[in-house]
Design a protein around this motif. Structure first.
Motif, mmCIF file in Angstrom:
data_model
loop_
_atom_site.group_PDB
_atom_site.id
_atom_site.type_symbol
_atom_site.label_atom_id
_atom_site.label_comp_id
_atom_site.label_asym_id
_atom_site.label_seq_id
_atom_site.Cartn_x
_atom_site.Cartn_y
_atom_site.Cartn_z
ATOM 1 N N ARG A 63 -4.058 -1.844 4.951
ATOM 2 C CA ARG A 63 -5.416 -1.981 5.497
ATOM 3 C C ARG A 63 -5.436 -1.732 6.999
ATOM 4 O O ARG A 63 -6.298 -1.008 7.517
ATOM 5 N N THR A 64 -4.482 -2.286 7.707
ATOM 6 C CA THR A 64 -4.423 -2.119 9.154
ATOM 7 C C THR A 64 -4.191 -0.668 9.539
ATOM 8 O O THR A 64 -4.838 -0.130 10.447
ATOM 9 N N ARG A 121 -1.646 -5.820 3.572
ATOM 10 C CA ARG A 121 -2.092 -6.052 4.948
ATOM 11 C C ARG A 121 -1.769 -4.845 5.829
ATOM 12 O O ARG A 121 -2.609 -4.375 6.602
#
Length: 341
Positions: free
Chosen positions: A318-319, A315
């Motif tokens: 990706r961010t 996560r």
């Protein structure tokens, strides 16, 4: 070794001048079979780069550096509405006659257009200048979006990240999509230091003997590593890999260590993590789907191995990656802290 000549005219944007070096050097660094020679060539009258932070530059080549180049890149520059400096148009025409690819970035397209080489072809320039290019050169079909236009042997794109896209397009033509995708990922990670601890490119069979086009001249493990990478979603075992290679498990491990520095299963895991990185960067699949597509099975297993190899979670990765791209680009393709080229 392919030669790329970057022709700098006075007032060239600094980022357009450095992007080819960054991109082609990254491709070579992460893919040992990839080789490029860059020549930075000064056009007559070159003094400094453009605003907002001009700096003086000195190059070992003049217009003679275009001779024999496989590719000529023409970044944007101040004074693009004026006639090209003496000798520039002739040098570009001579390069074209000799078979060079020529790529124009941003307002560099105006200078290439002045040679007549783009007449009857499609071309792109920076978005705020597309109307002007169309008025000045009505025989050119101007792409209003400023995306990379492949009108081989002539290429053009908007400035800033358009220059990066153009370089990646040339790498794709030279070495294939996989090399270009990995190069793009590594370029962005270099620009975002916290994410620069990502998985290094796999030391694959590209380190073995290759011809000038980068193709293998011996068999080695190439067919087996490509087969592994095409079937990452399957539960591959050491015996499966050895059977495909036609080797005993012991011989397979010895060959893998010699060619890649990894065991077969270490190589398989690295390939799965790299695929996970690409899926996180380019799609919106949930971790459950990515875990299945990469062969890592469960989200918990994906998170465990991803954290171990990259130092961050899927996560967060990706961010961070998408935040970097958003920070670097506006809706018009320009970086947030740069004026239009």
């Amino acid at each position: 070794m392919p030669v790329i000549a970057v022709l700098a005219l006075d007032g060239v944007p600094g980022h357009q001048l450095t992007t080819p070096g960054l991109t082609f050097a990254t491709a070579a660094r992460h893919h040992p079979g990839v080789r490029y020679e860059l020549r930075y060539c000064a056009a007559p009258g070159l003094r400094t780069t453009g605003s907002p932070a001009p700096f003086r530059i000195d190059t070992p080549w003049g217009l003679e550096g275009l001779a024999g180049a496989d590719t000529v890149l023409l970044p944007g520059h101040d004074g693009f509405r004026e006639e090209p400096p003496p000798g520039v148009a002739d040098a570009l025409r001579s390069a074209a006659d000799a078979g060079s690819r020529i790529g124009a970035i941003g307002t560099g397209t105006f200078t290439l257009a002045a040679t007549g080489l783009l007449d009857g072809r499609r071309a792109a320039t920076s978005r705020r200048h597309t109307g002007e290019l169309a008025r000045r050169h009505p025989r050119i079909e101007v792409d209003p979006e400023g995306s990379v236009v492949d009108a081989a042997p002539y290429f053009s794109a908007a400035g800033v990240l358009g220059g990066l896209d153009l370089c990646l397009r040339l790498i794709t033509l030279d070495h294939g999509t996989a090399v270009a995708i990995e190069t793009e990922r590594q370029v962005f990670l270099q620009l975002h230091e916290p994410a620069a601890e990502g998985v290094p490119a796999l030391p694959t069979d590209r380190t073995a003997a290759t011809d000038r086009a980068g193709r293998r001249t011996d068999r080695g493990l190439g067919p087996t590593t490509r087969w592994m990478e095409a079937h990452l979603d399957r539960p591959l075992t050491l015996d499966d890999i050895a059977d495909h290679a036609g080797l005993t498990v012991r011989a397979l491990t010895r060959h893998f260590r010699a060619e890649t520095g990894l065991t077969p299963l270490q190589y398989l895991l690295r390939a799965r993590i790299q695929l996970a990185q690409r899926l996180l960067e380019r799609g919106d699949d949930p971790v459950e789907r990515i875990a299945a597509r990469t062969g890592l099975g469960t989200p918990a297993n994906l998170r465990h191995h991803f954290q171990h190899h990259t130092g961050t979670t899927p996560r967060t990765y990706r961010t961070a990656f998408r935040s970097l791209v958003t920070t670097l680009t506006r809706a018009d393709g320009r970086p947030a802290d740069q004026p239009a080229d």
